[in-house]
Design a protein around this motif. Structure first.
Motif, short mmCIF file in Angstrom:
data_model
loop_
_atom_site.label_atom_id
_atom_site.label_comp_id
_atom_site.label_asym_id
_atom_site.label_seq_id
_atom_site.Cartn_x
_atom_site.Cartn_y
_atom_site.Cartn_z
N LEU A 1 10.51 -4.16 -5.66
CA LEU A 1 10.12 -5.24 -4.67
C LEU A 1 10.34 -6.67 -4.70
O LEU A 1 11.11 -7.24 -4.04
CB LEU A 1 8.58 -4.87 -4.03
N GLY A 2 10.21 -6.96 -6.12
CA GLY A 2 10.28 -8.32 -6.20
C GLY A 2 11.79 -8.78 -6.34
O GLY A 2 12.23 -9.80 -6.09
N GLU A 3 12.62 -7.72 -6.91
CA GLU A 3 13.96 -7.83 -6.91
C GLU A 3 14.74 -7.96 -5.75
O GLU A 3 15.52 -8.65 -5.52
CB GLU A 3 14.43 -6.74 -8.07
N ALA A 4 14.18 -6.96 -4.96
CA ALA A 4 14.58 -6.85 -3.60
C ALA A 4 14.54 -8.34 -2.69
O ALA A 4 15.49 -8.68 -2.13
CB ALA A 4 14.05 -6.04 -2.61
N LEU A 5 13.39 -9.04 -2.83
CA LEU A 5 13.25 -10.22 -2.44
C LEU A 5 14.11 -11.35 -2.86
O LEU A 5 14.61 -11.95 -2.22
CB LEU A 5 11.66 -10.73 -2.53
N ALA B 1 0.74 -1.26 0.11
CA ALA B 1 0.04 -0.12 0.05
C ALA B 1 0.85 1.14 0.15
O ALA B 1 0.64 2.01 -0.78
CB ALA B 1 -0.95 0.17 1.09
N ALA B 2 1.85 1.28 0.63
CA ALA B 2 2.90 2.34 0.87
C ALA B 2 3.53 2.68 -0.40
O ALA B 2 3.75 3.92 -0.61
CB ALA B 2 3.91 2.17 2.18
N GLY B 3 3.84 1.68 -1.36
CA GLY B 3 4.34 1.77 -2.48
C GLY B 3 3.59 2.20 -3.65
O GLY B 3 4.04 2.45 -4.77
N THR B 4 2.30 2.10 -3.31
CA THR B 4 1.27 2.35 -4.59
C THR B 4 1.47 3.64 -5.36
O THR B 4 1.51 3.56 -6.41
CB THR B 4 -0.08 2.45 -4.03
N PRO B 5 1.97 5.01 -4.46
CA PRO B 5 2.04 6.16 -5.11
C PRO B 5 3.36 6.15 -6.20
O PRO B 5 3.34 6.81 -7.18
CB PRO B 5 2.48 7.12 -4.24
N HIS B 6 4.12 5.03 -6.04
CA HIS B 6 5.29 4.95 -6.92
C HIS B 6 5.04 4.13 -8.30
O HIS B 6 6.00 4.04 -9.27
CB HIS B 6 6.48 4.31 -6.10
N GLY B 7 3.90 3.74 -8.27
CA GLY B 7 3.36 2.92 -9.49
C GLY B 7 3.96 1.68 -9.51
O GLY B 7 4.68 0.89 -8.35
N ARG B 8 3.54 0.94 -11.08
CA ARG B 8 4.06 -0.55 -11.31
C ARG B 8 5.49 -0.78 -10.90
O ARG B 8 5.82 -1.87 -10.59
CB ARG B 8 3.49 -0.82 -12.47
N GLY C 1 3.79 -10.09 -11.88
CA GLY C 1 2.50 -10.44 -12.55
C GLY C 1 1.99 -9.47 -13.72
O GLY C 1 2.89 -8.34 -13.79
N LEU C 2 1.16 -9.79 -14.30
CA LEU C 2 0.41 -8.78 -15.30
C LEU C 2 0.12 -7.68 -14.80
O LEU C 2 -0.82 -7.46 -14.29
CB LEU C 2 -0.47 -9.80 -15.98
N ALA C 3 0.76 -6.58 -15.17
CA ALA C 3 0.36 -5.01 -15.14
C ALA C 3 -0.19 -4.71 -13.53
O ALA C 3 -0.62 -3.86 -13.48
CB ALA C 3 -0.84 -5.05 -16.07
N SER C 4 0.26 -5.56 -12.74
CA SER C 4 -0.21 -5.40 -11.35
C SER C 4 -1.59 -5.05 -10.88
O SER C 4 -2.08 -5.59 -9.90
CB SER C 4 0.72 -4.29 -10.79
#
Length: 452
Positions: free
Chosen positions: A113-117, A100-107, A130-133
């Motif tokens: 975030l996936g790459e950080a994990l 939710a906190a990352g929503t303003p930063h877009g897709r 995933g597809l277009a989030s």
């Protein structure tokens, strides 16, 4: 402090004294103060004091929003490993809150975030690639496993002259270009090339358009780009090559996560001429795609390319149920060719897919179009730009990059097969040199089993 009557420096000093004394201000007030200071420094791109303020914030009020704020500040300053560390701290505390906190930063935030994990070898990359989030359609967890494998040496096989037309199965040719042409492209797309100034100056997508007649013109006849384009047309051969009216081209350079300013994966997308239609509701007009999307691998490092048997318009009641796909690990001098209407992207790679800390993933893309690809706004940056524009000067310089001195190569003299089958693979270079195919890794289930 809270009324904003002090300078940023005075505010930071005052907040530090209040925090040290633990009097005169409640923790929520201090957190609000540090949050405000961090954002104000962020607005003027003063990353170090912004990071210091956000660090104070996470110490006092650890939570998803402070961790995301600090992570994005680290990201903006080029400190990607520290950014990943903060995102992982937030995910361990409250995954939904981080999203939710990352929503303003877009897709792009979800990709990051996936790459950080993946960097921490934690599960979850599949959820964010995933597809277009917005569709909340994560990829299957098996792809997370593929992302953390080393880059395998995929085996060679297949019939080099088998024509596949515009079928859905991607094809991969090994040793796609003569050595001297490959070396010319590597020189033109090196990390010090002026070509990349286009991307440093403007963050949006940009590509260039070459009418088919220009491919054989004097300006491209002896260039590495011209040889690559002609090799591509000879490779696809048949009536596919005959229908091409022009080539849209662009390039990407990626580094391992933390080693550069760009994420090393690429979120799932379709190649489409968005200038000819508004972006598409499922009931809207048919998208215009290139006949074929192609990738020349100039430097083969990083994660695999993923192509999915799914078009921009759904088929059936639930097109996500039975969708399959293919993974293609990158190898230098491979050529990847697939139907231009298919969904595709790049998975992030593990440390083992990057042999050296400064390794690059460099690819040259060419879309083969049967209709003219037009820019959305003439004379501006974007897709299918004219090579004649002033803003295309560095691109013009790149496409004129000469080949290196001629070396002996069985692919140096591409010519049509004497009895071509229509479609993909209907040409090969000579009777004495067999084209080599790699076999993509099939993926039986692309999407996770979640409600749409």
């Amino acid at each position: 402090v809270l009324e904003g009557n002090l300078s940023l420096e005075e505010t930071s000093e005052c907040l530090a004294q209040l925090q040290a004394s633990q009097v005169s201000a409640s923790i929520p007030q201090l957190c609000l103060g540090w949050h405000t200071v961090a954002q104000q420094y962020q607005k003027v791109h003063m990353w170090l004091p912004a990071i210091q303020a956000a660090t104070r914030l996470t110490e006092l009020c650890p939570g998803p929003e402070p961790y995301v704020l600090l992570a994005m500040l680290y990201r903006s300053s080029g400190r990607h490993v520290e950014a990943a560390n903060q995102l992982v701290l937030g995910m361990r505390l409250d995954p939904a809150g981080v999203e939710a906190a990352g929503t303003p930063h877009g897709r792009s935030f979800l990709l990051y975030l996936g790459e950080a994990l993946s960097l921490h070898r934690l599960p979850g990359m599949d959820r964010y690639y995933g597809l277009a989030s917005e569709l909340a359609r994560p990829v299957h967890a098996s792809l997370d496993r593929h992302s953390n494998l080393p880059n395998p040496g995929s085996h060679l096989g297949g019939n080099p002259s088998a024509g596949l037309g515009l079928g859905l199965t991607p094809q991969v040719w090994a040793d796609a270009l003569p050595d001297n042409v490959l070396q010319g492209l590597q020189s033109g797309l090196s990390s010090t090339s002026k070509f990349w100034d286009h991307y440093r100056q403007w963050s949006g997508f940009q590509s260039w358009w070459i009418p088919i007649a220009h491919v054989h013109s004097a300006g491209l006849a002896d260039s590495a780009m011209g040889h690559a384009a002609k090799a591509l047309l000879a490779t696809v051969g048949g009536d596919v090559a005959e229908r091409v009216v022009g080539i849209e081209w662009w390039a990407h350079m990626r580094t391992r996560f933390g080693a550069g300013s760009r994420s090393e994966g690429h979120q799932l997308h379709w190649d489409t001429n968005e200038a000819l239609h508004p972006f598409l509701e499922h009931e809207g007009p048919q998208a215009v795609h290139p006949m074929l999307s192609t990738v020349f691998v100039i430097q083969g490092n990083g994660g695999p390319t993923l192509v999915i048997n799914q078009t921009i318009h759904p088929r059936g009641d639930d097109p996500f149920q039975q969708t399959n796909g293919w993974l293609m690990p990158l190898h230098t001098n491979d050529l990847i060719v697939f139907n231009g209407s298919l969904l595709h992207g790049v998975l992030p790679g593990s440390d083992r897919s990057w042999p050296e800390p400064d390794a690059k993933r460099v690819t040259l893309m060419m879309g083969l179009w049967a209709t003219e690809c037009k820019p959305a706004r003439p004379l501006t940056r974007g897709a299918c730009m004219s090579m004649d524009l002033d803003i295309s000067s560095n691109a013009r310089e790149f496409i004129k990059t000469p080949t290196r001195p001629q070396l002996q190569s069985c692919r140096a003299d591409l010519r049509p097969h004497p009895n071509p089958n229509p479609g993909l693979g209907a040409a090969r270079e000579s009777q004495s040199c067999e084209a080599k195919r790699r076999v993509p890794t099939p993926i039986d289930q692309v999407w996770a089993d979640t409600e749409r």
